[in-house]
Design a protein around this motif. Structure first.
Motif, PDB file in Angstrom:
ATOM      1  N   ILE A  69     -60.796 -51.844  22.940  1.00  0.00           N
ATOM      2  CA  ILE A  69     -60.106 -52.890  23.371  1.00  0.00           C
ATOM      3  C   ILE A  69     -58.707 -52.934  23.099  1.00  0.00           C
ATOM      4  O   ILE A  69     -57.841 -53.521  23.673  1.00  0.00           O
ATOM      5  CB  ILE A  69     -60.889 -53.850  21.941  1.00  0.00           C
ATOM      6  N   VAL A  70     -58.173 -52.057  21.941  1.00  0.00           N
ATOM      7  CA  VAL A  70     -56.763 -52.223  21.638  1.00  0.00           C
ATOM      8  C   VAL A  70     -55.979 -51.348  22.734  1.00  0.00           C
ATOM      9  O   VAL A  70     -54.738 -51.704  23.028  1.00  0.00           O
ATOM     10  CB  VAL A  70     -56.604 -51.401  20.174  1.00  0.00           C
ATOM     11  N   ARG A  71     -56.466 -50.250  23.173  1.00  0.00           N
ATOM     12  CA  ARG A  71     -55.462 -49.406  24.073  1.00  0.00           C
ATOM     13  C   ARG A  71     -55.820 -49.431  25.339  1.00  0.00           C
ATOM     14  O   ARG A  71     -54.780 -49.153  26.261  1.00  0.00           O
ATOM     15  CB  ARG A  71     -55.908 -47.841  23.569  1.00  0.00           C
ATOM     16  N   LYS A  72     -56.841 -50.011  26.098  1.00  0.00           N
ATOM     17  CA  LYS A  72     -56.810 -49.917  27.395  1.00  0.00           C
ATOM     18  C   LYS A  72     -56.149 -51.057  28.392  1.00  0.00           C
ATOM     19  O   LYS A  72     -56.202 -52.131  27.412  1.00  0.00           O
ATOM     20  CB  LYS A  72     -58.652 -50.023  27.553  1.00  0.00           C
ATOM     21  N   ARG A  73     -55.910 -50.830  29.172  1.00  0.00           N
ATOM     22  CA  ARG A  73     -55.028 -51.897  30.139  1.00  0.00           C
ATOM     23  C   ARG A  73     -55.829 -52.693  31.016  1.00  0.00           C
ATOM     24  O   ARG A  73     -55.453 -53.869  31.652  1.00  0.00           O
ATOM     25  CB  ARG A  73     -54.009 -51.276  30.765  1.00  0.00           C
ATOM     26  N   ASN A  74     -56.960 -52.330  31.305  1.00  0.00           N
ATOM     27  CA  ASN A  74     -57.901 -52.937  32.460  1.00  0.00           C
ATOM     28  C   ASN A  74     -58.577 -53.824  31.861  1.00  0.00           C
ATOM     29  O   ASN A  74     -59.309 -53.809  30.656  1.00  0.00           O
ATOM     30  CB  ASN A  74     -58.585 -51.918  33.117  1.00  0.00           C
ATOM     31  N   LEU A  75     -58.661 -55.078  32.258  1.00  0.00           N
ATOM     32  CA  LEU A  75     -59.536 -56.163  31.640  1.00  0.00           C
ATOM     33  C   LEU A  75     -60.887 -55.804  31.620  1.00  0.00           C
ATOM     34  O   LEU A  75     -61.600 -56.179  30.486  1.00  0.00           O
ATOM     35  CB  LEU A  75     -59.212 -57.453  32.579  1.00  0.00           C
ATOM     36  N   ILE A  76     -61.525 -55.081  32.579  1.00  0.00           N
ATOM     37  CA  ILE A  76     -62.915 -54.877  32.549  1.00  0.00           C
ATOM     38  C   ILE A  76     -63.300 -54.033  31.515  1.00  0.00           C
ATOM     39  O   ILE A  76     -64.387 -53.904  30.954  1.00  0.00           O
ATOM     40  CB  ILE A  76     -63.369 -54.444  33.916  1.00  0.00           C
ATOM     41  N   LYS A  77     -62.311 -52.868  31.182  1.00  0.00           N
ATOM     42  CA  LYS A  77     -62.462 -52.028  30.219  1.00  0.00           C
ATOM     43  C   LYS A  77     -62.429 -52.496  28.762  1.00  0.00           C
ATOM     44  O   LYS A  77     -63.346 -52.180  28.002  1.00  0.00           O
ATOM     45  CB  LYS A  77     -61.442 -50.694  30.402  1.00  0.00           C
ATOM     46  N   GLU A 137     -55.067 -66.925  31.318  1.00  0.00           N
ATOM     47  CA  GLU A 137     -54.678 -65.600  30.429  1.00  0.00           C
ATOM     48  C   GLU A 137     -54.843 -65.932  29.072  1.00  0.00           C
ATOM     49  O   GLU A 137     -55.366 -64.965  28.233  1.00  0.00           O
ATOM     50  CB  GLU A 137     -53.087 -65.527  30.838  1.00  0.00           C
ATOM     51  N   ALA A 138     -54.391 -67.108  28.613  1.00  0.00           N
ATOM     52  CA  ALA A 138     -54.576 -67.423  26.985  1.00  0.00           C
ATOM     53  C   ALA A 138     -55.820 -67.563  26.828  1.00  0.00           C
ATOM     54  O   ALA A 138     -56.286 -66.893  25.666  1.00  0.00           O
ATOM     55  CB  ALA A 138     -53.891 -68.780  26.895  1.00  0.00           C
ATOM     56  N   ALA A 139     -56.836 -67.914  27.741  1.00  0.00           N
ATOM     57  CA  ALA A 139     -58.237 -67.965  27.205  1.00  0.00           C
ATOM     58  C   ALA A 139     -58.775 -66.376  27.225  1.00  0.00           C
ATOM     59  O   ALA A 139     -59.550 -66.198  26.122  1.00  0.00           O
ATOM     60  CB  ALA A 139     -58.881 -68.653  28.503  1.00  0.00           C
ATOM     61  N   PHE A 140     -58.465 -65.675  28.058  1.00  0.00           N
ATOM     62  CA  PHE A 140     -58.825 -64.383  27.948  1.00  0.00           C
ATOM     63  C   PHE A 140     -58.366 -63.634  26.508  1.00  0.00           C
ATOM     64  O   PHE A 140     -59.160 -62.911  25.928  1.00  0.00           O
ATOM     65  CB  PHE A 140     -58.362 -63.317  29.110  1.00  0.00           C
ATOM     66  N   LYS A 141     -57.170 -63.862  26.459  1.00  0.00           N
ATOM     67  CA  LYS A 141     -56.578 -63.291  25.077  1.00  0.00           C
ATOM     68  C   LYS A 141     -57.435 -63.656  23.765  1.00  0.00           C
ATOM     69  O   LYS A 141     -57.642 -62.982  22.696  1.00  0.00           O
ATOM     70  CB  LYS A 141     -55.273 -63.474  25.008  1.00  0.00           C
ATOM     71  N   TYR A 142     -57.697 -65.073  23.975  1.00  0.00           N
ATOM     72  CA  TYR A 142     -58.197 -65.904  22.741  1.00  0.00           C
ATOM     73  C   TYR A 142     -59.646 -65.519  22.662  1.00  0.00           C
ATOM     74  O   TYR A 142     -60.072 -64.978  21.257  1.00  0.00           O
ATOM     75  CB  TYR A 142     -58.091 -67.183  22.989  1.00  0.00           C
ATOM     76  N   ALA A 143     -60.231 -65.290  23.625  1.00  0.00           N
ATOM     77  CA  ALA A 143     -61.611 -64.969  23.852  1.00  0.00           C
ATOM     78  C   ALA A 143     -61.832 -63.344  23.156  1.00  0.00           C
ATOM     79  O   ALA A 143     -62.665 -63.194  22.553  1.00  0.00           O
ATOM     80  CB  ALA A 143     -62.415 -64.984  25.044  1.00  0.00           C
ATOM     81  N   VAL A 144     -60.921 -62.518  23.742  1.00  0.00           N
ATOM     82  CA  VAL A 144     -61.151 -60.969  23.086  1.00  0.00           C
ATOM     83  C   VAL A 144     -60.974 -60.889  21.635  1.00  0.00           C
ATOM     84  O   VAL A 144     -61.671 -60.561  20.854  1.00  0.00           O
ATOM     85  CB  VAL A 144     -60.184 -60.233  24.038  1.00  0.00           C
ATOM     86  N   MET A 145     -59.657 -61.775  21.095  1.00  0.00           N
ATOM     87  CA  MET A 145     -59.691 -61.543  19.743  1.00  0.00           C
ATOM     88  C   MET A 145     -60.674 -62.189  18.914  1.00  0.00           C
ATOM     89  O   MET A 145     -60.993 -61.823  17.786  1.00  0.00           O
ATOM     90  CB  MET A 145     -58.315 -62.369  19.508  1.00  0.00           C
ATOM     91  N   GLY A 146     -61.005 -63.331  19.542  1.00  0.00           N
ATOM     92  CA  GLY A 146     -62.169 -64.436  18.722  1.00  0.00           C
ATOM     93  C   GLY A 146     -63.350 -63.466  18.572  1.00  0.00           C
ATOM     94  O   GLY A 146     -63.975 -63.347  17.672  1.00  0.00           O
ATOM     95  N   THR A 147     -63.810 -62.590  19.610  1.00  0.00           N
ATOM     96  CA  THR A 147     -64.842 -61.937  19.559  1.00  0.00           C
ATOM     97  C   THR A 147     -64.938 -60.667  18.783  1.00  0.00           C
ATOM     98  O   THR A 147     -65.701 -60.468  17.944  1.00  0.00           O
ATOM     99  CB  THR A 147     -65.200 -61.327  21.072  1.00  0.00           C
ATOM    100  N   VAL A 148     -63.612 -60.105  18.608  1.00  0.00           N
ATOM    101  CA  VAL A 148     -63.361 -58.833  17.729  1.00  0.00           C
ATOM    102  C   VAL A 148     -63.731 -59.576  16.216  1.00  0.00           C
ATOM    103  O   VAL A 148     -64.216 -59.125  15.296  1.00  0.00           O
ATOM    104  CB  VAL A 148     -61.989 -58.411  17.674  1.00  0.00           C
TER     105      VAL A 148
END
Lengths: 112, 499
Positions: A18-26, B159-170
């Protein structure tokens, strides 16, 4: 003990992804790996070597059983994980439609 | 009989969301009316529950008739009542506001479904007496909010939703990991039972580890400073009513409430945890305030200001003294009122002018008198000018800092309060006062429903200080801070109520 350690390794792989990869799918795959490692850990807590499912029945006595509660909880957690993954994947597809790329370094409209 | 009230807080919004998805698509206007009725009912029940709580004390509802700690429990204590009133009152006014504001979007019924799901999740988090249920409701609210941030489906929103969703899931993963560790130590999920098990001693190191996980997880949900990166993107990108909902109540019920409940009532506080909370609070206070000053986007400025104000709440609660906790909770209530008001104002401005850039506005006071005067009230409240509600809560927090001999924190709280005044003066100066721009000469004041919500919230800003009056204080704010202060005693009270 080794199992718990491997579980931790899996968690760290997910976090690294999550932290290092740049690709959304990854990144989405990283999230899935991390969720699975947490679920695995939860299952391991309730597991007993040689244990069996605690199904109540009049003709048998169960001596060595696994804890069923973590399994029930993990089922719920898996469903939640599925919902999150589906939603994030849907967002990622829409992002691709708008920006034409999966590279997060190029998706940068928000700053400041 | 009063027990039956507890599940209603989850059942009403869930049921309304379900009906909305069935019928809302077919009949125009149905979803507006349904969600207004549902949230109005919730607000009424939550205010009614204040009186019930005053009479009967703590209430436990046993889901499905199973006796806790085996079965799932819903617990209503002072803190729960306090949070329920905050969430449902704001949700009701925002739902009224959305009737007009959401006209510019298509598929309004989806918006209302997600909105009601979010309310259901937040109410569930607040009322649940079971740690895993808390997690499930937290995820319901969080998933609904990810979808709502992406609601506009434009570049920035996605873009914001993706960022929010990833951080929220973590964050959620860390919370679940914490719950797993706690379960392995206590073999129970009921919060009261857990608290008793932990009190027996046993494994202090695992409790410390769990504290760290929860601090990370819930800290990310409440956007305390090292974990705040998602908030300034997610909150401005959402539609204005949702920004108000996210900044006003979501970060509080998912973050601050959960931190207060878990750390004070379940894990038990230690000086290390309290000082960690205070440091996080002061950091959020300073960094959020400084970053807000440089913003030109109206909603982004408000989002940074939310981080700063959450810092005040956390600082107050982290002090751990009766006065500090009371001040923190009072500021939580006040912030949910005035920050929702300010976000609704920004929505009204965007609705009329089509821009969020402060530099492109100016002189809106002549054209939009209601928006401008309510935003002036909101700005003065948040900046802490007497007699508005923000003044009293900040005063109590600063006094509590001095009382606890944390003079440095008190000085920072005063300085950032001045900074808050500065950046809200900037908003007033650029948006509402000054010369009217040529381009904006044709704009009109917003429709009735939007005005109604903004005026109601402005009145609440003025009346907020009245909560400190002797008769009112004990049953609402006092009861909430008592519930936090009770600490590990929470478990005993819950078990008495179960019998």
């Amino acid at each position: 003990m080794t199992v718990y350690f491997l579980c931790l390794v899996l968690f760290c792989i997910g976090l690294y992804c999550i932290v290092r990869k740049r690709n959304l799918i990854k990144i989405i795959i990283g999230i899935a790996i991390m969720e699975y490692s947490v679920n695995l850990f939860f299952i391991l807590i309730g597991y007993k070597i040689g244990g069996r499912a605690p199904i109540h029945s009049s003709d048998q006595t169960i001596l060595n059983m696994v804890d069923p509660l973590p399994q029930a909880l993990v089922l719920t957690a898996i469903v939640i994980g599925l919902a999150v993954t589906a939603l994030i994947a849907a967002i990622a597809i829409r992002v691709y439609e708008k920006y034409g790329t999966f590279d997060i370094t190029k998706i940068r409209k928000l700053k400041g | 009989m009063t027990r039956i009230l507890l599940p209603l807080f989850v059942v009403i919004p869930l049921g309304a969301a379900f009906l909305n998805s069935l019928i809302g698509k077919r009949i125009k206007g149905f979803s507006d009316v349904l969600s207004a009725i549902a949230t109005c009912a919730l607000a009424c029940i939550s205010i009614y529950s204040v009186f019930i709580f005053k009479d009967t004390g703590l209430i436990v509802y046993k889901v499905g008739g199973w006796i806790p700690p085996m079965g799932i429990a819903m617990v209503m204590d002072g803190l729960t009542v306090f949070m329920l009133v905050t969430v449902n009152l704001v949700a009701f006014l925002i739902s009224i506001y959305s009737i007009s504001y959401m006209e510019k979007y298509t598929e309004k019924w989806i918006f209302y479904c997600l909105f009601l799901l979010m309310v259901a999740g937040m109410n569930g988090v607040i009322i649940s007496g079971d740690l895993f249920n808390l997690y499930v409701f937290l995820e319901i609210a969080a998933i609904a909010s990810y979808a709502l941030v992406a609601f506009g489906t434009e570049h920035e929103e996605l873009e914001a939703a993706f960022k929010y969703a990833v951080m929220g899931t973590v964050a959620s993963s860390f919370i679940l990991l914490g719950i797993a560790f706690l379960y392995s130590v206590t073999s129970t999920l009921n919060m009261a039972d857990m608290s008793l098990e932990i009190a027996k001693g046993g494994s202090p190191r695992i409790i410390m580890l769990v504290s760290v996980f929860f601090l990370m997880g819930f800290g990310l949900k409440s956007a305390l400073v090292p974990f705040h990166a998602w908030l300034p993107d997610a909150h401005p990108s959402a539609p204005a009513p949702i920004s108000a909902m996210l900044s006003g109540v979501l970060i509080k019920s998912l973050g601050i409430y959960a931190i207060a409940r878990v750390f004070f009532n379940v894990l038990g506080t230690s000086p290390q945890v309290l000082s960690a909370l205070m440091i996080l609070g002061v950091l959020s206070l300073i960094i959020g305030g400084c970053l807000a000053l440089g913003q030109w986007d109206f909603k982004r400025l408000l989002a940074y200001s939310s981080i700063s104000q959450i810092g005040y709440v956390m600082l107050g609660i982290g002090l751990g003294t009766p006065l500090g906790i009371m001040g923190g909770l009072f500021h939580l209530f006040n912030h949910s009122i005035f920050k929702s008001l300010l976000f609704l104002n920004s929505g009204a401005v965007e609705y009329a002018t089509g821009t969020r850039d402060l530099q492109k506005m100016g002189g809106l006071r002549e054209k939009m008198p209601v928006t401008s005067s309510t935003s002036l009230i909101g700005s003065m409240s948040i900046a802490g000018i007497p007699p508005f509600n923000g003044f009293w809560s900040k005063l109590i927090i600063i006094a509590a800092c001095v009382q606890a001999h944390h003079f440095a924190y008190a000085v920072w709280a005063v300085l950032i309060s001045l900074l808050t005044l500065a950046y809200f003066m900037k908003v007033q100066r650029y948006a509402f006062f000054g010369e009217l721009k040529e381009r904006l000469s044709h704009i009109k004041e917003c429709p009735f429903f939007m005005k109604f919500s903004m005026i109601s919230l402005a009145v609440l800003c003025l009346a907020g200080g009245l909560l400190l009056l002797p008769g009112v204080f004990d049953s609402f704010l006092g009861a909430a801070s008592d519930a936090v202060l009770a600490g590990k005693d929470y478990a005993n009270v819950v078990f008495v109520a179960i019998r």
